[in-house]
Design a protein around this motif. Structure first.
Motif: not given
Length: 248
Positions: A104-107, A116-119, A149-150, A155-157
């Motif tokens: 799962r990737v966060s943008y 909430a998205e971090w969790v 893995a993602p 490349q976000l922190l």
């Protein structure tokens, strides 16, 4: 639908009779991996929170002569995971391996990342991996685990943090006598054909001849996804070549 464009020999991956569970098998890398494992004669347990999608995939695999069993389960839920593996062991007696797709990737930019998205991402990628390994340690110590893995292009922190957690988890899993390996694709999932490199790597780790391989972190380069115009041109060229061959 189904077939991966691989042309390996019969020695490529000896999975006949192996029972392999694939998490998040309803789409993306999970789907692609499940299809190739079934082509290599493994019995594939399709795990997902989307029962309709994995039921359709199971039917497609069986139409092609493979064997697949869909089970609704969330990898972040210990109770779901326990129930799913208990069901599998009741039927087959054991589970040889688990492929956990934790990609799962966060943008969201780091400075605006909602808690909430971090969790959510942490649960999907890291907590789920811990949950699976805890259950394996307690109940199925001979079962191998391959984690996806993602992708590296995220490349976000905070994505570096999630990948780093999975890397260290894999590297130090040997201290718990767990057989864990980690695959890091170069990009996000696209389709069965374009993601075959990752599926092939999973199959190599699934081969019982590779059971001594543990604690590896492998970057898997995948071909760039073609732009729509390029893809249309490629399909047209393939269709023309097929017509010329048929009418030669």
């Amino acid at each position: 639908m189904m077939s991966h464009p691989h042309a390996q020999s019969s020695d490529f991956c000896a999975l006949d009779g192996r029972i392999v569970a694939v998490t998040n098998a309803d789409q993306g890398f999970g789907r692609s991996i499940a299809i190739l494992l079934a082509e290599m004669d493994a019995t594939v347990i399709l795990l997902s929170e989307n029962p309709e999608a994995i039921s359709v995939l199971a039917s497609e695999i069986e139409e092609q002569g493979g064997e697949a069993i869909p089970i609704k389960a969330s990898p972040t839920s210990m109770s779901d995971w326990r129930a799913a593996l208990e069901k599998v062991t009741e039927i087959f007696g054991e589970v040889h391996g688990i492929v956990h797709v934790a990609d799962r990737v966060s943008y969201s930019h780091f400075d605006y990342l909602p808690e909430a998205e971090w969790v959510e991402i942490a649960n999907y990628n890291v907590r789920s991996s811990l949950t699976i390994l805890q259950h394996i340690k307690r109940n199925h110590q001979h079962t191998w685990v391959t984690i996806v893995a993602p992708p590296l292009d995220a490349q976000l922190l905070h994505m570096h943090a999630f990948r780093g957690a999975l890397i260290h988890l894999t590297q130090h899993s040997v201290q718990e006598n767990l057989r864990v390996n980690l695959l890091i694709p170069s990009r996000a999932a696209h389709s069965d054909e374009w993601d075959v490199g990752l599926s092939t790597a999973v199959c190599h780790f699934a081969d019982p001849r590779m059971e001594h391989i543990v604690g590896n972190i492998i970057n898997v380069p995948l071909p760039p996804v073609p732009k729509p115009e390029a893809l249309e041109a490629l399909e047209a060229a393939e269709a023309e070549a097929e017509w010329e061959e048929e009418n030669a």
